[in-house]
Enzyme design. Structure first.
Site, short mmCIF file in Angstrom:
data_model
loop_
_atom_site.label_atom_id
_atom_site.label_comp_id
_atom_site.label_asym_id
_atom_site.label_seq_id
_atom_site.Cartn_x
_atom_site.Cartn_y
_atom_site.Cartn_z
N ASP A 81 43.25 36.22 41.76
CA ASP A 81 44.85 36.22 41.18
C ASP A 81 45.36 36.08 42.58
O ASP A 81 45.98 37.04 43.61
CB ASP A 81 45.57 37.47 40.49
CG ASP A 81 46.83 36.75 40.66
OD1 ASP A 81 46.89 35.87 40.98
OD2 ASP A 81 47.46 37.87 39.72
N CYS B 178 56.48 42.89 36.50
CA CYS B 178 55.15 42.91 35.61
C CYS B 178 54.03 43.27 36.31
O CYS B 178 52.90 43.00 36.75
CB CYS B 178 55.21 41.83 35.84
SG CYS B 178 56.20 39.88 34.92
N HIS C 49 49.33 42.13 38.85
CA HIS C 49 50.23 41.13 37.53
C HIS C 49 49.78 41.11 36.76
O HIS C 49 48.58 41.30 35.86
CB HIS C 49 50.97 40.30 38.58
CG HIS C 49 51.89 39.89 37.53
ND1 HIS C 49 52.03 39.22 36.61
CD2 HIS C 49 53.39 39.47 38.11
CE1 HIS C 49 53.31 38.46 36.50
NE2 HIS C 49 53.84 38.66 37.52
N GLN D 8 50.22 35.48 45.17
CA GLN D 8 51.04 35.72 46.31
C GLN D 8 50.26 35.33 47.75
O GLN D 8 51.06 35.30 48.26
CB GLN D 8 51.49 37.64 45.95
CG GLN D 8 52.02 37.44 45.09
CD GLN D 8 53.18 37.57 45.01
OE1 GLN D 8 53.83 36.65 46.11
NE2 GLN D 8 53.90 36.96 44.03
#
Ligand code: PLP
Length: 406
Positions: free
Chosen positions: A199, A364, A122, A202
């Site tokens: 990250d 994104c 992202h 999600q």
């Protein structure tokens, strides 16, 4: 026992109509809806327990501080972190990754040093690293995914050179739904002395996460995807990295003493939490995580796996739809294009007329879109409160769109 109808009853917005149709909310990858418990907690905090935190000596300030600080422990429990002092509270993943880029990476990287990224990151896990490329000549090295959207951990490890200073990868792709074996990446990277930032925006929504077991150096989450308020979030920073990291933002709460000549910082993690924080947002996030843990992460994952399998089977019947991301254990996130037709925005507009909310665009994820040779897709992303009937509603609406555009 997981009861989707009981869960749906906890989310008041799901009872409303959109364009005269029952809302079918499949834009959870962008932001999830909030249970009544979170809405009530926000109202209660503002109506009964609100004051600024940390600084006051009065009753309400102490109460608000207690409620706010307790969330650090809730997040630690949710992420499988024994020591809650490794949790920095913030406004979301973007804030967390920028903090690491400015506070940890910038001071220790020079021209020619390398950061390894996967092609399916992202922008929040790309642009902060571009800052280092632009300002310091740091080299960004990209690892591709295969045709199914799988990221081979060994390819990430093989990309390491003596100049590699960081690996920054997603745990779960917001476009493809691909789950990444981040444990294998952490193990291989650490053998070579390279830190890993994950990250988790999600992944933490859809599966149980155990960071002490995973052993990563940094793990970012964002509250609004976790059924909590927007403007809430956190980043796990392993203790040794916290000691290495400089504060990114300066101001109240991150200091112990300030004089004309010097500043003495607070102890971590508060050293990294400048200014008045999102007090009520964070309290709401704590309630959202308690809600998720109450339902059970394994139960949520099992329900969403069922939705994934059902949606996969139904979408496979539409031979004019092309779905990106086909790894077998993917999350229930479906990015697709429609043959011969219609821009993603047009498809999503038709779906919206039927009450079906999906996302359309580049999500994104510019480098991934380039890799796929696409400019935009529609994305249907599922949450714990979605049902098989909603998959059917999506398919019906797609059939209508196909008729209109064919
Ligand atoms: N990373 C991933 C994988 C995301 O899906 C998102 C949100 O769309 C982000 C980062 C950015 O999160 P936020 O905008 O909440 O900081």
């Amino acid at each position: 026992m997981f009861d989707v109808e009981k869960i749906r009853a906890d989310f008041p917005i799901l009872a409303r109509q959109v364009n005269g149709r029952p809302l079918v909310y499949l834009d959870n990858g962008a932001s999830a809806q909030k249970p009544q418990a979170v809405i009530d907690a926000i109202t209660h905090a503002y109506s009964q327990e609100y004051a600024n935190v940390h600084r006051g000596l009065h009753y309400l300030s102490n109460l608000a501080t207690e409620k706010y600080e307790a969330v650090r422990g809730t997040i630690a429990r949710f992420l499988g972190v024994a020591d809650e002092h490794q949790i920095v509270l913030n406004t979301g993943t973007t804030a967390g990754i920028n903090m690491v880029a400015y506070g940890w990476a910038m001071p220790r990287m020079q021209a020619g040093d390398e950061i390894i990224l996967s092609v399916m990151e992202h922008h929040a896990n790309i642009v902060p690293w571009h800052f280092l490329r632009e300002r310091q000549g740091v080299v960004l090295k990209w690892v591709d995914v295969d045709a199914r959207g799988h990221l081979d951990p060994q390819k990430v490890i093989d990309a390491i050179t003596p100049r590699t200073k960081l690996i920054a990868v997603t745990h779960l792709s917001n476009v493809l739904g691909t789950k990444v074996d981040v444990k294998a990446i952490c193990d291989g990277a650490h053998e070579k002395g390279v830190p890993v930032l994950i990250d988790g925006s999600q992944a933490a929504v859809h599966m149980a996460v155990d960071l002490d077991e995973m052993g990563c150096d940094f793990y970012a989450i964002t509250g609004h995807k976790l059924y909590g308020p927007s403007g809430s979030g956190a980043i796990f920073v392993r203790k040794d990295r916290m000691t290495e990291m400089r504060p990114f933002m300066g101001g109240g709460d991150m200091i112990r003493e300030v004089s004309k000549d010097q500043v003495i910082y607070n102890d971590p993690p508060m050293k990294f939490e400048a200014g008045t924080p999102g007090i009520v947002q964070t309290i709401g996030l704590g309630v959202a995580l308690d809600y998720m843990m109450g339902v059970g992460m394994d139960a949520i994952a099992a329900h969403e796996d069922d939705l994934r399998d059902y949606a996969q089977a139904r979408l496979a019947g539409l031979n004019w739809i092309s779905v990106q991301g086909t790894t077998p254990d993917k999350a229930a996130i479906f990015s697709f294009t429609m043959e011969g037709a219609a821009h993603a925005h047009d498809i999503s507009t038709i779906l919206d007329k039927k009450g079906v909310a999906v996302r359309a665009g580049h999500h994104c994820a510019g480098p991934l879109m380039d890799h796929l040779g696409l400019t935009a897709t529609c994305r249907a992303s599922f949450a714990m409160y979605n049902t098989r009937a909603e998959v059917d509603a999506l398919v019906d609406a797609l059939e209508l769109a196909h008729e209109l555009f064919a």
